[in-house]
Structures are given as structure tokens and as C-alpha cells.
Scaffold this motif. Structure first.
Motif, PDB file in Angstrom:
ATOM      1  N   ILE B 133       0.871  -1.178   0.000  1.00 31.86           N
ATOM      2  CA  ILE B 133       0.000   0.000   0.000  1.00 31.86           C
ATOM      3  C   ILE B 133       0.908   1.229   0.000  1.00 31.86           C
ATOM      4  O   ILE B 133       2.125   1.075   0.160  1.00 31.86           O
ATOM      5  CB  ILE B 133      -0.955   0.007   1.218  1.00 31.86           C
ATOM      6  N   PRO B 134       0.372   2.420  -0.206  1.00 27.73           N
ATOM      7  CA  PRO B 134       1.244   3.590  -0.249  1.00 27.73           C
ATOM      8  C   PRO B 134       2.096   3.731   1.007  1.00 27.73           C
ATOM      9  O   PRO B 134       1.588   3.813   2.116  1.00 27.73           O
ATOM     10  CB  PRO B 134       0.250   4.757  -0.385  1.00 27.73           C
ATOM     11  N   GLY B 135       3.410   3.728   0.825  1.00 25.26           N
ATOM     12  CA  GLY B 135       4.343   3.940   1.927  1.00 25.26           C
ATOM     13  C   GLY B 135       4.517   2.777   2.875  1.00 25.26           C
ATOM     14  O   GLY B 135       5.186   2.909   3.901  1.00 25.26           O
ATOM     15  N   ARG B 136       3.915   1.601   2.560  1.00 24.82           N
ATOM     16  CA  ARG B 136       4.026   0.458   3.458  1.00 24.82           C
ATOM     17  C   ARG B 136       4.032  -0.836   2.667  1.00 24.82           C
ATOM     18  O   ARG B 136       3.487  -0.921   1.578  1.00 24.82           O
ATOM     19  CB  ARG B 136       2.853   0.418   4.448  1.00 24.82           C
ATOM     20  N   THR B 137       4.613  -1.863   3.312  1.00 23.82           N
ATOM     21  CA  THR B 137       4.583  -3.189   2.717  1.00 23.82           C
ATOM     22  C   THR B 137       4.594  -4.237   3.814  1.00 23.82           C
ATOM     23  O   THR B 137       5.204  -4.033   4.875  1.00 23.82           O
ATOM     24  CB  THR B 137       5.783  -3.411   1.771  1.00 23.82           C
ATOM     25  N   GLN B 184       6.974  -3.066   6.878  1.00 26.70           N
ATOM     26  CA  GLN B 184       7.802  -1.871   6.775  1.00 26.70           C
ATOM     27  C   GLN B 184       6.953  -0.661   6.399  1.00 26.70           C
ATOM     28  O   GLN B 184       6.172  -0.711   5.450  1.00 26.70           O
ATOM     29  CB  GLN B 184       8.904  -2.058   5.736  1.00 26.70           C
ATOM     30  N   ALA B 185       7.129   0.416   7.151  1.00 30.79           N
ATOM     31  CA  ALA B 185       6.524   1.702   6.825  1.00 30.79           C
ATOM     32  C   ALA B 185       7.652   2.716   6.670  1.00 30.79           C
ATOM     33  O   ALA B 185       8.820   2.386   6.862  1.00 30.79           O
ATOM     34  CB  ALA B 185       5.566   2.128   7.932  1.00 30.79           C
ATOM     35  N   LEU B 186       7.307   3.947   6.359  1.00 26.31           N
ATOM     36  CA  LEU B 186       8.350   4.947   6.113  1.00 26.31           C
ATOM     37  C   LEU B 186       9.111   5.318   7.380  1.00 26.31           C
ATOM     38  O   LEU B 186      10.245   5.770   7.300  1.00 26.31           O
ATOM     39  CB  LEU B 186       7.735   6.204   5.487  1.00 26.31           C
ATOM     40  N   LEU B 226      10.380  13.613   6.399  1.00 26.97           N
ATOM     41  CA  LEU B 226      11.015  13.258   5.137  1.00 26.97           C
ATOM     42  C   LEU B 226      11.153  14.461   4.219  1.00 26.97           C
ATOM     43  O   LEU B 226      10.212  15.249   4.063  1.00 26.97           O
ATOM     44  CB  LEU B 226      10.217  12.165   4.436  1.00 26.97           C
ATOM     45  N   VAL B 230      15.323  10.879  -2.179  1.00 28.77           N
ATOM     46  CA  VAL B 230      15.561   9.659  -1.410  1.00 28.77           C
ATOM     47  C   VAL B 230      16.634   9.972  -0.371  1.00 28.77           C
ATOM     48  O   VAL B 230      17.831   9.740  -0.610  1.00 28.77           O
ATOM     49  CB  VAL B 230      15.997   8.493  -2.324  1.00 28.77           C
ATOM     50  N   PRO B 231      16.231  10.487   0.795  1.00 25.64           N
ATOM     51  CA  PRO B 231      17.233  10.823   1.814  1.00 25.64           C
ATOM     52  C   PRO B 231      17.726   9.579   2.533  1.00 25.64           C
ATOM     53  O   PRO B 231      17.071   8.527   2.511  1.00 25.64           O
ATOM     54  CB  PRO B 231      16.446  11.725   2.769  1.00 25.64           C
ATOM     55  N   PHE B 233      18.372   7.310   5.826  1.00 23.49           N
ATOM     56  CA  PHE B 233      17.640   7.102   7.075  1.00 23.49           C
ATOM     57  C   PHE B 233      18.607   6.619   8.150  1.00 23.49           C
ATOM     58  O   PHE B 233      19.428   5.731   7.902  1.00 23.49           O
ATOM     59  CB  PHE B 233      16.567   6.007   6.908  1.00 23.49           C
ATOM     60  N   TYR B 235      18.335   4.611  11.537  1.00 30.97           N
ATOM     61  CA  TYR B 235      17.414   3.817  12.340  1.00 30.97           C
ATOM     62  C   TYR B 235      18.028   3.487  13.693  1.00 30.97           C
ATOM     63  O   TYR B 235      19.214   3.153  13.783  1.00 30.97           O
ATOM     64  CB  TYR B 235      17.110   2.472  11.666  1.00 30.97           C
TER      65      TYR B 235
END
Lengths: 118, 309
Positions: B133-137, B184-186, B226, B230-231, B233, B235
């Protein structure tokens, strides 16, 4: 000096041919100079490292000249080389080969024209 | 460690640390993905390669047996992954190990060590479920593979043949399988994995089978919001590894001083860009329920990098 009618007609024909050649040549050159730009949205894209997979897959698409990825929105702007196009089926298969899902696809504008002679 | 802290740790008979060495190898060889200590279900694009190098330092010096054992294992793990399709990826792991064990025996301090290439691991991972889905998997991917006896398993020193636990290789063909799930999300990521490794016999010795449950949470510390493009990240990572190993067998007899259950917590940091990742973390044993006077883990430090091409 007056030209004969035959000579005048001949000259006019030559000028006409030259004019038509220039006109159609300009059209052809113009068509070849236009770069088409497409914008797609990709679902499932949520980390920087994953974007390279999409970039690599699209690099194999014939005519793909450049792309800009907006990770925040999942939007990708793709610029095709002049004279080439991108269809939605190709875009969908390319995105899926990277492991993601194509949400939408559209041609947004014609790109900037190249200057002739350059 | 004071007596109160030790109260939850059961003392049994002695083991040279075979289970921990193998646990280390198993855990580290299963970690080419987004978590630091185990696998992920994130995709490897078709015809994409991912290379990973991870350096591991394992220290064990808390010895309840009285033999004052002190073990250090340094490993360099080279991992290559390849996307056959977007759903199916193949991985190969080549370890280099340098193991040393010091023990006091009959009043004499003995030092035994070995180094060299270890056992190669090959495995495949196939994604069976994807929800993008947008911004997630969200993905689920079973995996299976085998550890091959490519490392030396009959090294000797002045004391004779080295124990199986500190040989570079096991000498046996050991299959394993499991399943990993990733969300995973943004701004964060969750991974969890279960796996089982069946160790087989070689040189009249068989390490105990290993069952493992892993979990990881990664939270984006930077950037807080954000930017365009493509910056990179940064974590913050917290992982947990629950590992159970059955008792080893020697000449068909179970060793009562081997095997057990260990729970690690592993905090770490990971910086992710479009082309490369740098990461590091430390596994801290918070629970060790071992058989016998098995040598206890102090800590395991991991750091490394990955890049795609």
C-alpha cells in the motif's frame, strides 16, 4: 530582365519543393526533439535501499533517460529519450520485477526540446 | 555478576562452548537482510545483487565450571544475495573464523586456537504473501537451505585434535528452514522469524539441533520529517534472539553438559541510503538457561555494511 513563364514556373516549383522540405524536415526534427515524461506512483516503497531495485529495473527499459524518485509519496517521474515512449504495461511489469506494485500511471507533459544542431 | 543476578541461571555440567559457537554461526549466517542479526522478507529486485560483510566478535568468559575458560571468536561473514525473480532470492554465506579458547587444566593454562574459512551456507527465500500500500509493505517469505562442510574439521595442535566446538568447520551437511515476516513503513519496520536447523553427524559427533525465534523493531531517528528525493535514514534498532539448542551427541551418547536456551537483546544503529547500509549492534544475553556448566556468553558485537548493484 523578364523571365519567361516556363522559367518562372520552374523556379516556383523549386522554391515550393524547398519550402516543403524545410517544413516537413522541421516537423520531423521537432518530433525527434520531444522527450515524453511520465509520472507513476508505486505502492510498498518505504525505504531508501529498496529504491535502487526500481531504478535498476527501469534502467533496462529501452529509451529510459532519467528518473526522479520521491520516497515520501512513492511518486516516480520518468523521462524518456526523444522518440521513445513508455506504456503502462511495461511500467507495471518493471515495477513488479522490483518487488512493488504500480498504483497509477500517466503522461504528464512533453519534455523540453533539444536545440537543433546541438 | 552478583548471586542475585545469577539466581535465574541454572548451573549444570561443563561444555566447551560448542553450543554458543554454533549458535553464533547460525545466527550470523542467517542475517543478510534488514535486521542486523537475522533475515528479512524485503525484496531483492530481479537481477539485483546485494553484498554484505559483517564482522562479529563473540566473547565468553563467565565460566561456572571453575576451569576459568575464556573464549573469543572473531568472524568475518561475506554474503551475496541475488534476485532470481522479485519473489525468489538466493543467498550464499562464506565465513572466515578465528577461534581461541583458554582453559586451566591440571594447573596448566592451555590455549587452543584455529582459523580459516568455515562452512559455506546456501539458501533460498521465496515470498508467498505481499500486501503493498502507499508507503508500506507487508511480506511473508519462507526460506530453506543447507550448511555445507567446506571448513576444516580435523585441525590439531600440540594437545591433539581440536574439539568439534572450535574447529573452523563442522564436517556435516546441515539443512535448515524457516519463515520470516516483515512489515515496513516509512518511519519504522518490524521483522520476525522462526527457523530450525538439523545438525547431522560427522566424525562421530553431532551438534544439537537449533530452534530459533527472532524479532526486530527499527525506528527512524533521522530525518524526523522526510525531505524530497531519497534521503538517508538513520534507524535505531532493537532485536531479540531466542535460541534453543538440543544436547550434542558424541559416539551416540548425549552430552548432558551441552545445549540450552539463550535469550539475547541486541540494540543497534543502522544508516540506510539508496546504495549502501552501515550498521552495528551488540547482542547481550539477558537469559541463559544452559545444561551443565556450559560457558556463558558475555556479549557479541556485530558491525558491517551492505551495498547493492
Amino acid at each position: 530582365m523578364k523571365l519567361s513563364l516556363a522559367k518562372s514556373t520552374f523556379i516556383a516549383k523549386i522554391l515550393g519543393v524547398v519550402f516543403l522540405a524545410l517544413f516537413f524536415g522541421a516537423v520531423v526534427v521537432s518530433a525527434q526533439e520531444v522527450k515524453l515524461v511520465y509520472k507513476i506512483h508505486v505502492d510498498g516503497l518505504s525505504c531508501p535501499f529498496c529504491t535502487y531495485g526500481i531504478e535498476k529495473r527501469f534502467s533496462k527499459v529501452k529509451g529510459m533517460e532519467g528518473m526522479d524518485i520521491e520516497l515520501k509519496t512513492g511518486a516516480i517521474v520518468i523521462t524518456m529519450a526523444a522518440g521513445t515512449t513508455l506504456d503502462e504495461m511495461t511500467a507495471r511489469k518493471t515495477v513488479e520485477a522490483a518487488g512493488f506494485t504500480l498504483r497509477d500511471f500517466k503522461q504528464v507533459q512533453e519534455g523540453a526540446k533539444e536545440k537543433s544542431g546541438e | 555478576m552478583d548471586p542475585v543476578s545469577r539466581s535465574f541461571v541454572k548451573r549444570r555440567s561443563w561444555a566447551i562452548g560448542a553450543c554458543f559457537v554454533l549458535l553464533l554461526l547460525f545466527v550470523s549466517e542467517e542475517s543478510p537482510g534488514a535486521p542486523i542479526t537475522f533475515n528479512t522478507a524485503l525484496p531483492v529486485a530481479e537481477d539485483e545483487f546485494i553484498f554484505r560483510e559483517q564482522f562479529v566478535f563473540d566473547r565468553s568468559g563467565d565460566d561456572p565450571s571453575g576451569a576459568n575458560r575464556d573464549r573469543e571468536v572473531f568472524s568475518a561473514l561475506s554474503v551475496l544475495g541475488y534476485g532470481v525473480t522479485s519473489d525468489f532470492a538466493l543467498f550464499g554465506v562464506l565465513p572466515y573464523v578465528d577461534k581461541s579458547l583458554e582453559v586451566t587444566s591440571m594447573g596448566e593454562r592451555q590455549s587452543r586456537d584455529t582459523n580459516g574459512l568455515g562452512d559455506v551456507t546456501l539458501f533460498g527465500r521465496y515470498t508467498v504473501f505481499i500486501d503493498n500500500i502507499p508507503g508500506r509493505t507487508f511480506r511473508i517469505a519462507p526460506f530453506a537451505g543447507v550448511e555445507l562442510p567446506t571448513g576444516e574439521d580435523d585441525a590439531t595442535d600440540r594437545f591433539g585434535r581440536l574439539p568439534a566446538s572450535i574447529q573452523a568447520g563442522s564436517g556435516s551437511v546441515d539443512p535448515f528452514a524457516g519463515v520470516v515476516a516483515t512489515y515496513q513503513a516509512l518511519d519504522f519496520q518490524l521483522d520476525t522469524s522462526v527457523s530450525y536447523k538439523a545438525n547431522t553427524r560427522a566424525n562421530n559427533f553431532e551438534f544439537g539441533d537449533v530452534a530459533q525465534f527472532d524479532a526486530s523493531i527499527q525506528y527512524r531517528l533521522w530525518p524526523s520529517a522526510l525531505e524530497s528525493g531519497v534521503p538517508g535514514f538513520l534507524y535505531g534498532v532493537l532485536e531479540g534472539n531466542l535460541i534453543h539448542q538440543n544436547k550434542n551427541q558424541s559416539n551416540g551418547n548425549k552430552d548432558p553438559n551441552s545445549g540450552g536456551t539463550t535469550l539475547f537483546f541486541a540494540p543497534g544503529l543502522q544508516y540506510v541510503t539508496k546504495r549502501w547500509i552501515a550498521e552495528g549492534g551488540v547482542q547481550i544475553p539477558v537469559v541463559q538457561d544452559l545444561n551443565g556448566t556450559a560457558l556463558e556468553e558475555d556479549y557479541i558485537v556485530r558491525f558491517g555494511f551492505r551495498f547493492n548493484f
